[in-house]
Write an enzyme that holds these catalytic residues in place. Structure first.
Site, PDB file in Angstrom:
ATOM      1  N   GLU A  28       4.507   4.708   6.649  1.00 21.11           N
ATOM      2  CA  GLU A  28       5.026   3.395   6.365  1.00 21.11           C
ATOM      3  C   GLU A  28       4.208   2.813   5.105  1.00 21.11           C
ATOM      4  O   GLU A  28       3.979   1.623   5.444  1.00 21.11           O
ATOM      5  CB  GLU A  28       5.451   2.574   7.599  1.00 21.11           C
ATOM      6  N   GLU A  80       4.726   1.845  18.432  1.00 25.54           N
ATOM      7  CA  GLU A  80       3.885   0.659  18.509  1.00 25.54           C
ATOM      8  C   GLU A  80       3.835   0.235  20.037  1.00 25.54           C
ATOM      9  O   GLU A  80       4.131  -0.562  20.495  1.00 25.54           O
ATOM     10  CB  GLU A  80       4.667  -0.687  17.909  1.00 25.54           C
ATOM     11  N   ASP A  96       2.543   0.682   2.739  1.00 21.48           N
ATOM     12  CA  ASP A  96       2.534  -0.190   1.634  1.00 21.48           C
ATOM     13  C   ASP A  96       1.468  -1.015   1.704  1.00 21.48           C
ATOM     14  O   ASP A  96       0.530  -1.132   2.395  1.00 21.48           O
ATOM     15  CB  ASP A  96       3.870  -0.936   1.681  1.00 21.48           C
ATOM     16  N   ASN A 140       3.902   6.787  16.916  1.00 18.11           N
ATOM     17  CA  ASN A 140       3.366   6.069  15.656  1.00 18.11           C
ATOM     18  C   ASN A 140       3.098   4.667  15.886  1.00 18.11           C
ATOM     19  O   ASN A 140       3.459   3.889  16.936  1.00 18.11           O
ATOM     20  CB  ASN A 140       5.161   5.830  14.899  1.00 18.11           C
ATOM     21  N   HIS A 183       0.570  -0.081   6.848  1.00 19.96           N
ATOM     22  CA  HIS A 183       0.919  -1.460   6.404  1.00 19.96           C
ATOM     23  C   HIS A 183      -0.311  -2.080   5.944  1.00 19.96           C
ATOM     24  O   HIS A 183      -0.896  -2.785   6.682  1.00 19.96           O
ATOM     25  CB  HIS A 183       1.790  -2.249   7.024  1.00 19.96           C
TER      26      HIS A 183
END
Ligand code: XIL
Length: 315
Positions: free
Chosen positions: A236, A130, A238, A171, A207
């Site tokens: 990651e 990030e 979801d 990432n 996400h």
């Protein structure tokens, strides 16, 4: 149904989950799904700086070791997450001056990566996480504000020195589609590799939220990174919905999972997909996004949802 890991392996991909240490230790139902369905694990929190080195050169590997040991016992790959991040990093690091901060970063990477370098389960690391703002500028973090952008290249070099075999990743979130942030990441990766900085891999966190729409150029975005010579992965995944849960929302969510699997299958350089948990019983979403939840393929009683069936069918 055939386990996800069997289907993924037949396609040459991994399918993983982010592990929470407490249910992994204490809940048989959680462990059973973890070992049956997945062939890759990321520590949801246990390898972060605040968990591993809460004060200078004082180490706690209990959660990290627990996850690596579980993975070894179940023939699963581990993705190390994460070495250099602005969040979940202790105050003692944030307050250092430039020289001391760079040394602390080097020590942290050398020790943590070095601990698992000879473990064949540990195959990759998120080296920096990030580092961008939404508009594509570098995030105004204590790392960037103290060291400038050189902290990124330094982190990759320290990680390569500590484990020459691990895939080293950058990432981020909101980089699934083609936009200002993902283009900044693309330009950075291209420029780092031109300088022989050892960046092997790009992670798209994934996400997603049904109310914001699906990033329909995900596959195209993965393909442009692949053309730089890097591996890509969804790290990651979801898909949260606005509460309450309804069967209509489950259907939309399932389609998002299908779309992500299809994109990864369509891009040879996509190594696999990690879901950020697997059961709604343990998900960061309700704690982080008010009035959102139900983001994962199993419900809070470990029953499969349409999202599970979607992943299984697509693989
Ligand atoms: C989250 C965890 O899921 C939570 O348990 C924790 O409280 C905060 O961090 N991007 C990342 C992950 O890279 O490490 C974050 O994980 C979610 C966003």
């Amino acid at each position: 149904a055939t386990p996800l890991r069997t289907l993924a392996a037949a396609k040459g991909k991994f399918i993983g989950f982010a592990a929470a240490t407490s249910p992994l230790a204490n809940e048989a139902a959680y462990r059973t799904i973890a070992q049956t369905e997945f062939n890759q694990i990321t520590a949801e929190n246990a390898m972060k700086w605040d968990a591993t080195e809460p004060s200078d050169n004082s180490w706690n590997f209990s959660g990290a070791d627990q996850i690596v040991n579980f993975a070894v016992a179940n023939n699963q790959a581990v993705h190390g997450h994460t070495l250099v991040w602005h969040s979940q990093t202790p105050g003692w690091v944030q307050g250092l001056g430039a020289t001391a901060m760079r040394t602390a970063m080097q020590d942290h990477i050398t020790t943590l990566v070095g601990r698992y370098a000879s473990n064949t389960a540990l195959q990759s690391w998120d080296v920096v996480n990030e580092v961008f703002e939404e508009n594509g500028s570098f995030r105004s973090s204590f790392w960037y504000n103290t060291l400038g952008q050189s902290f990124i290249a330094d982190a990759f070099r320290y990680a390569r020195a500590a484990d020459p075999d691990a895939k080293l990743c950058i990432n981020d979130y909101n980089v699934e589609g083609i936009n200002a942030k993902s283009t900044a990441m693309y330009n950075l990766v291209q420029s780092l590799r031109a300088q022989n900085v050892p960046v092997d891999c790009v992670g798209f966190q994934g996400h997603l939220a049904t109310q914001y729409g699906f990033p329909s150029d995900l596959q195209q975005n993965m393909a442009r990174f692949a053309a730089l010579g890097v591996q890509v992965r969804v790290t990651e995944l979801d898909v949260r919905i606005l509460t309450p849960r309804t069967s209509a929302k489950d259907t939309v969510q399932a389609q998002y999972y299908t779309n992500v699997v299809n994109a990864c299958l369509a891009v040879t350089a996509c190594a696999g997909i990690t879901i950020w948990g697997f059961t709604d019983k343990y998900s960061w979403v309700p704690d982080t996004f008010p009035s959102e939840g139900f983001a994962l393929p199993y419900d809070s009683s470990y029953a499969v949802k349409p999202a599970y069936t979607a992943i299984n069918t697509a693989l």
